[in-house]
Design a protein around this motif. Structure first.
Motif, PDB file in Angstrom:
ATOM      1  N   ALA A   1       0.832  -1.208   0.000  1.00 50.32           N
ATOM      2  CA  ALA A   1       0.000   0.000   0.000  1.00 50.32           C
ATOM      3  C   ALA A   1       0.865   1.256   0.000  1.00 50.32           C
ATOM      4  O   ALA A   1       0.577   2.211  -0.729  1.00 50.32           O
ATOM      5  CB  ALA A   1      -0.931   0.005   1.208  1.00 50.32           C
ATOM      6  N   LEU A   2       1.931   1.265   0.784  1.00 45.14           N
ATOM      7  CA  LEU A   2       2.806   2.436   0.805  1.00 45.14           C
ATOM      8  C   LEU A   2       3.437   2.662  -0.566  1.00 45.14           C
ATOM      9  O   LEU A   2       3.460   3.781  -1.075  1.00 45.14           O
ATOM     10  CB  LEU A   2       3.910   2.286   1.850  1.00 45.14           C
ATOM     11  N   LEU A   3       3.933   1.598  -1.185  1.00 42.77           N
ATOM     12  CA  LEU A   3       4.553   1.742  -2.506  1.00 42.77           C
ATOM     13  C   LEU A   3       3.551   2.260  -3.531  1.00 42.77           C
ATOM     14  O   LEU A   3       3.874   3.123  -4.345  1.00 42.77           O
ATOM     15  CB  LEU A   3       5.136   0.404  -2.963  1.00 42.77           C
ATOM     16  N   ARG A   4       2.342   1.736  -3.478  1.00 43.58           N
ATOM     17  CA  ARG A   4       1.318   2.135  -4.458  1.00 43.58           C
ATOM     18  C   ARG A   4       0.801   3.556  -4.232  1.00 43.58           C
ATOM     19  O   ARG A   4       0.482   4.254  -5.183  1.00 43.58           O
ATOM     20  CB  ARG A   4       0.146   1.164  -4.408  1.00 43.58           C
ATOM     21  N   THR A   5       0.696   3.978  -2.988  1.00 39.36           N
ATOM     22  CA  THR A   5       0.097   5.287  -2.716  1.00 39.36           C
ATOM     23  C   THR A   5       1.106   6.415  -2.642  1.00 39.36           C
ATOM     24  O   THR A   5       0.754   7.564  -2.853  1.00 39.36           O
ATOM     25  CB  THR A   5      -0.716   5.272  -1.403  1.00 39.36           C
ATOM     26  N   ARG A   6       2.361   6.116  -2.337  1.00 35.59           N
ATOM     27  CA  ARG A   6       3.365   7.178  -2.196  1.00 35.59           C
ATOM     28  C   ARG A   6       4.117   7.471  -3.484  1.00 35.59           C
ATOM     29  O   ARG A   6       4.648   8.561  -3.648  1.00 35.59           O
ATOM     30  CB  ARG A   6       4.359   6.835  -1.094  1.00 35.59           C
ATOM     31  N   ALA A   7       4.209   6.499  -4.370  1.00 41.64           N
ATOM     32  CA  ALA A   7       4.882   6.738  -5.649  1.00 41.64           C
ATOM     33  C   ALA A   7       3.921   7.439  -6.597  1.00 41.64           C
ATOM     34  O   ALA A   7       2.705   7.219  -6.542  1.00 41.64           O
ATOM     35  CB  ALA A   7       5.339   5.413  -6.267  1.00 41.64           C
ATOM     36  N   ALA A   8       4.447   8.281  -7.451  1.00 40.61           N
ATOM     37  CA  ALA A   8       3.631   8.861  -8.517  1.00 40.61           C
ATOM     38  C   ALA A   8       3.065   7.701  -9.335  1.00 40.61           C
ATOM     39  O   ALA A   8       3.707   6.648  -9.468  1.00 40.61           O
ATOM     40  CB  ALA A   8       4.483   9.775  -9.398  1.00 40.61           C
ATOM     41  N   PHE A   9       1.881   7.879  -9.865  1.00 38.53           N
ATOM     42  CA  PHE A   9       1.176   6.813 -10.569  1.00 38.53           C
ATOM     43  C   PHE A   9       2.066   6.109 -11.592  1.00 38.53           C
ATOM     44  O   PHE A   9       2.095   4.888 -11.673  1.00 38.53           O
ATOM     45  CB  PHE A   9      -0.080   7.377 -11.245  1.00 38.53           C
ATOM     46  N   SER A  10       2.830   6.870 -12.364  1.00 39.96           N
ATOM     47  CA  SER A  10       3.631   6.273 -13.431  1.00 39.96           C
ATOM     48  C   SER A  10       4.836   5.500 -12.911  1.00 39.96           C
ATOM     49  O   SER A  10       5.454   4.757 -13.657  1.00 39.96           O
ATOM     50  CB  SER A  10       4.076   7.343 -14.419  1.00 39.96           C
ATOM     51  N   TYR A  11       5.200   5.652 -11.639  1.00 45.90           N
ATOM     52  CA  TYR A  11       6.358   4.967 -11.083  1.00 45.90           C
ATOM     53  C   TYR A  11       5.996   3.845 -10.127  1.00 45.90           C
ATOM     54  O   TYR A  11       6.864   3.075  -9.732  1.00 45.90           O
ATOM     55  CB  TYR A  11       7.267   5.951 -10.344  1.00 45.90           C
ATOM     56  N   ALA A  12       4.766   3.750  -9.718  1.00 48.52           N
ATOM     57  CA  ALA A  12       4.369   2.771  -8.695  1.00 48.52           C
ATOM     58  C   ALA A  12       4.727   1.342  -9.093  1.00 48.52           C
ATOM     59  O   ALA A  12       5.286   0.591  -8.281  1.00 48.52           O
ATOM     60  CB  ALA A  12       2.874   2.885  -8.402  1.00 48.52           C
ATOM     61  N   ASP A  13       4.439   0.953 -10.320  1.00 44.54           N
ATOM     62  CA  ASP A  13       4.734  -0.412 -10.751  1.00 44.54           C
ATOM     63  C   ASP A  13       6.232  -0.712 -10.721  1.00 44.54           C
ATOM     64  O   ASP A  13       6.637  -1.836 -10.432  1.00 44.54           O
ATOM     65  CB  ASP A  13       4.180  -0.676 -12.153  1.00 44.54           C
ATOM     66  N   ILE A  14       7.060   0.287 -11.021  1.00 45.17           N
ATOM     67  CA  ILE A  14       8.506   0.089 -11.006  1.00 45.17           C
ATOM     68  C   ILE A  14       8.971  -0.187  -9.574  1.00 45.17           C
ATOM     69  O   ILE A  14       9.759  -1.102  -9.329  1.00 45.17           O
ATOM     70  CB  ILE A  14       9.241   1.311 -11.598  1.00 45.17           C
ATOM     71  N   PHE A  15       8.471   0.595  -8.628  1.00 45.42           N
ATOM     72  CA  PHE A  15       8.860   0.402  -7.233  1.00 45.42           C
ATOM     73  C   PHE A  15       8.370  -0.941  -6.700  1.00 45.42           C
ATOM     74  O   PHE A  15       9.105  -1.653  -6.015  1.00 45.42           O
ATOM     75  CB  PHE A  15       8.365   1.559  -6.363  1.00 45.42           C
ATOM     76  N   VAL A  16       7.126  -1.298  -7.018  1.00 42.41           N
ATOM     77  CA  VAL A  16       6.588  -2.584  -6.574  1.00 42.41           C
ATOM     78  C   VAL A  16       7.424  -3.716  -7.169  1.00 42.41           C
ATOM     79  O   VAL A  16       7.800  -4.663  -6.476  1.00 42.41           O
ATOM     80  CB  VAL A  16       5.098  -2.726  -6.938  1.00 42.41           C
ATOM     81  N   SER A  17       7.742  -3.619  -8.444  1.00 43.49           N
ATOM     82  CA  SER A  17       8.540  -4.646  -9.111  1.00 43.49           C
ATOM     83  C   SER A  17       9.897  -4.819  -8.440  1.00 43.49           C
ATOM     84  O   SER A  17      10.343  -5.946  -8.187  1.00 43.49           O
ATOM     85  CB  SER A  17       8.725  -4.269 -10.586  1.00 43.49           C
ATOM     86  N   PHE A  18      10.558  -3.697  -8.139  1.00 39.43           N
ATOM     87  CA  PHE A  18      11.869  -3.774  -7.492  1.00 39.43           C
ATOM     88  C   PHE A  18      11.784  -4.485  -6.147  1.00 39.43           C
ATOM     89  O   PHE A  18      12.530  -5.433  -5.878  1.00 39.43           O
ATOM     90  CB  PHE A  18      12.470  -2.371  -7.315  1.00 39.43           C
ATOM     91  N   VAL A  19      10.876  -4.048  -5.290  1.00 35.87           N
ATOM     92  CA  VAL A  19      10.786  -4.618  -3.948  1.00 35.87           C
ATOM     93  C   VAL A  19      10.318  -6.070  -4.005  1.00 35.87           C
ATOM     94  O   VAL A  19      10.850  -6.932  -3.289  1.00 35.87           O
ATOM     95  CB  VAL A  19       9.884  -3.760  -3.030  1.00 35.87           C
ATOM     96  N   GLU A  20       9.345  -6.377  -4.853  1.00 35.24           N
ATOM     97  CA  GLU A  20       8.877  -7.764  -4.965  1.00 35.24           C
ATOM     98  C   GLU A  20      10.003  -8.701  -5.386  1.00 35.24           C
ATOM     99  O   GLU A  20      10.135  -9.793  -4.853  1.00 35.24           O
ATOM    100  CB  GLU A  20       7.707  -7.873  -5.944  1.00 35.24           C
ATOM    101  N   MET A  21      10.815  -8.268  -6.346  1.00 35.33           N
ATOM    102  CA  MET A  21      11.902  -9.137  -6.793  1.00 35.33           C
ATOM    103  C   MET A  21      12.942  -9.328  -5.692  1.00 35.33           C
ATOM    104  O   MET A  21      13.465 -10.432  -5.515  1.00 35.33           O
ATOM    105  CB  MET A  21      12.569  -8.602  -8.043  1.00 35.33           C
ATOM    106  N   GLU A  22      13.228  -8.274  -4.944  1.00 37.65           N
ATOM    107  CA  GLU A  22      14.179  -8.413  -3.838  1.00 37.65           C
ATOM    108  C   GLU A  22      13.658  -9.420  -2.807  1.00 37.65           C
ATOM    109  O   GLU A  22      14.425 -10.237  -2.298  1.00 37.65           O
ATOM    110  CB  GLU A  22      14.450  -7.059  -3.183  1.00 37.65           C
ATOM    111  N   VAL A  23      12.376  -9.382  -2.533  1.00 29.92           N
ATOM    112  CA  VAL A  23      11.787 -10.292  -1.558  1.00 29.92           C
ATOM    113  C   VAL A  23      11.687 -11.704  -2.131  1.00 29.92           C
ATOM    114  O   VAL A  23      12.117 -12.678  -1.504  1.00 29.92           O
ATOM    115  CB  VAL A  23      10.400  -9.781  -1.097  1.00 29.92           C
ATOM    116  N   ARG A  24      11.138 -11.823  -3.327  1.00 32.51           N
ATOM    117  CA  ARG A  24      10.887 -13.133  -3.925  1.00 32.51           C
ATOM    118  C   ARG A  24      12.190 -13.843  -4.319  1.00 32.51           C
ATOM    119  O   ARG A  24      12.390 -15.009  -3.999  1.00 32.51           O
ATOM    120  CB  ARG A  24       9.987 -12.977  -5.141  1.00 32.51           C
TER     121      ARG A  24
END
Length: 167
Positions: free
Chosen positions: A50-73
């Motif tokens: 939720a923080l990644l999706r709501t704090r990033a500008a709309f056009s960057y949210a997917d990039i931030f989610v992708s980065f963190v998800e890959m680090e975790v996964r």
């Protein structure tokens, strides 16, 4: 209060948001379209996502989610929210914490700060060395504003995580 109606393409939104923020505008952004297709469950804690999706500008949210998800996964990183009134996510190596986070993810400011010495940014296309105080080990910053920066971001994350594990 002044009400304004603006019609903009998704590509124009980051510049528009930046321009509004510079002038101190208070606004909320609501999208009217959403990508179709199957939704896959995220590996992230719902609060982190939720923080990644709501704090990033709309056009960057997917990039931030992708980065963190890959680090975790892919690398077993532990993703935690910053302290109570913060807008960042901390990435730690799994296991006992000998040092602080190897990466601070700042979607609200569109960058990542890595726990690396400034020399680690040499030869990088996106990352830069920061002039930080001696007690701040996060000397490398990478603006995460394009998917093209993701390979470099993950390379630096691996380097920072390895140094944290070796500490």
């Amino acid at each position: 209060m002044i009400k304004v109606s603006i019609h903009a393409s998704p590509e124009e939104l980051p510049a528009l948001i930046d321009a509004l923020a510079v002038h101190g505008a208070e606004f909320s952004l609501h999208t009217t379209t959403q990508a179709e297709g199957p939704q896959t469950a995220s590996v992230l804690d719902p609060d982190v996502l939720a923080l990644l999706r709501t704090r990033a500008a709309f056009s960057y949210a997917d990039i931030f989610v992708s980065f963190v998800e890959m680090e975790v996964r892919e690398h077993g990183a532990v993703a935690e929210l910053g302290t109570e009134k913060t807008s960042y996510v901390k990435l730690y190596v799994p296991g006992p914490r000998k040092v602080g986070a190897y990466c601070y993810v700042r979607p609200d400011r569109t960058y990542l700060d890595f726990r690396l010495p400034g020399e680690a940014a040499q030869g990088c296309r996106y990352a830069v060395a920061r002039d930080v105080q001696a007690d701040n080990p996060h000397s490398v910053r990478l603006p995460l504003t394009t998917p093209d920066a993701l390979p470099e971001a993950h390379r630096l994350a691996r380097q920072a995580a390895q140094e944290a594990e070796a500490a």
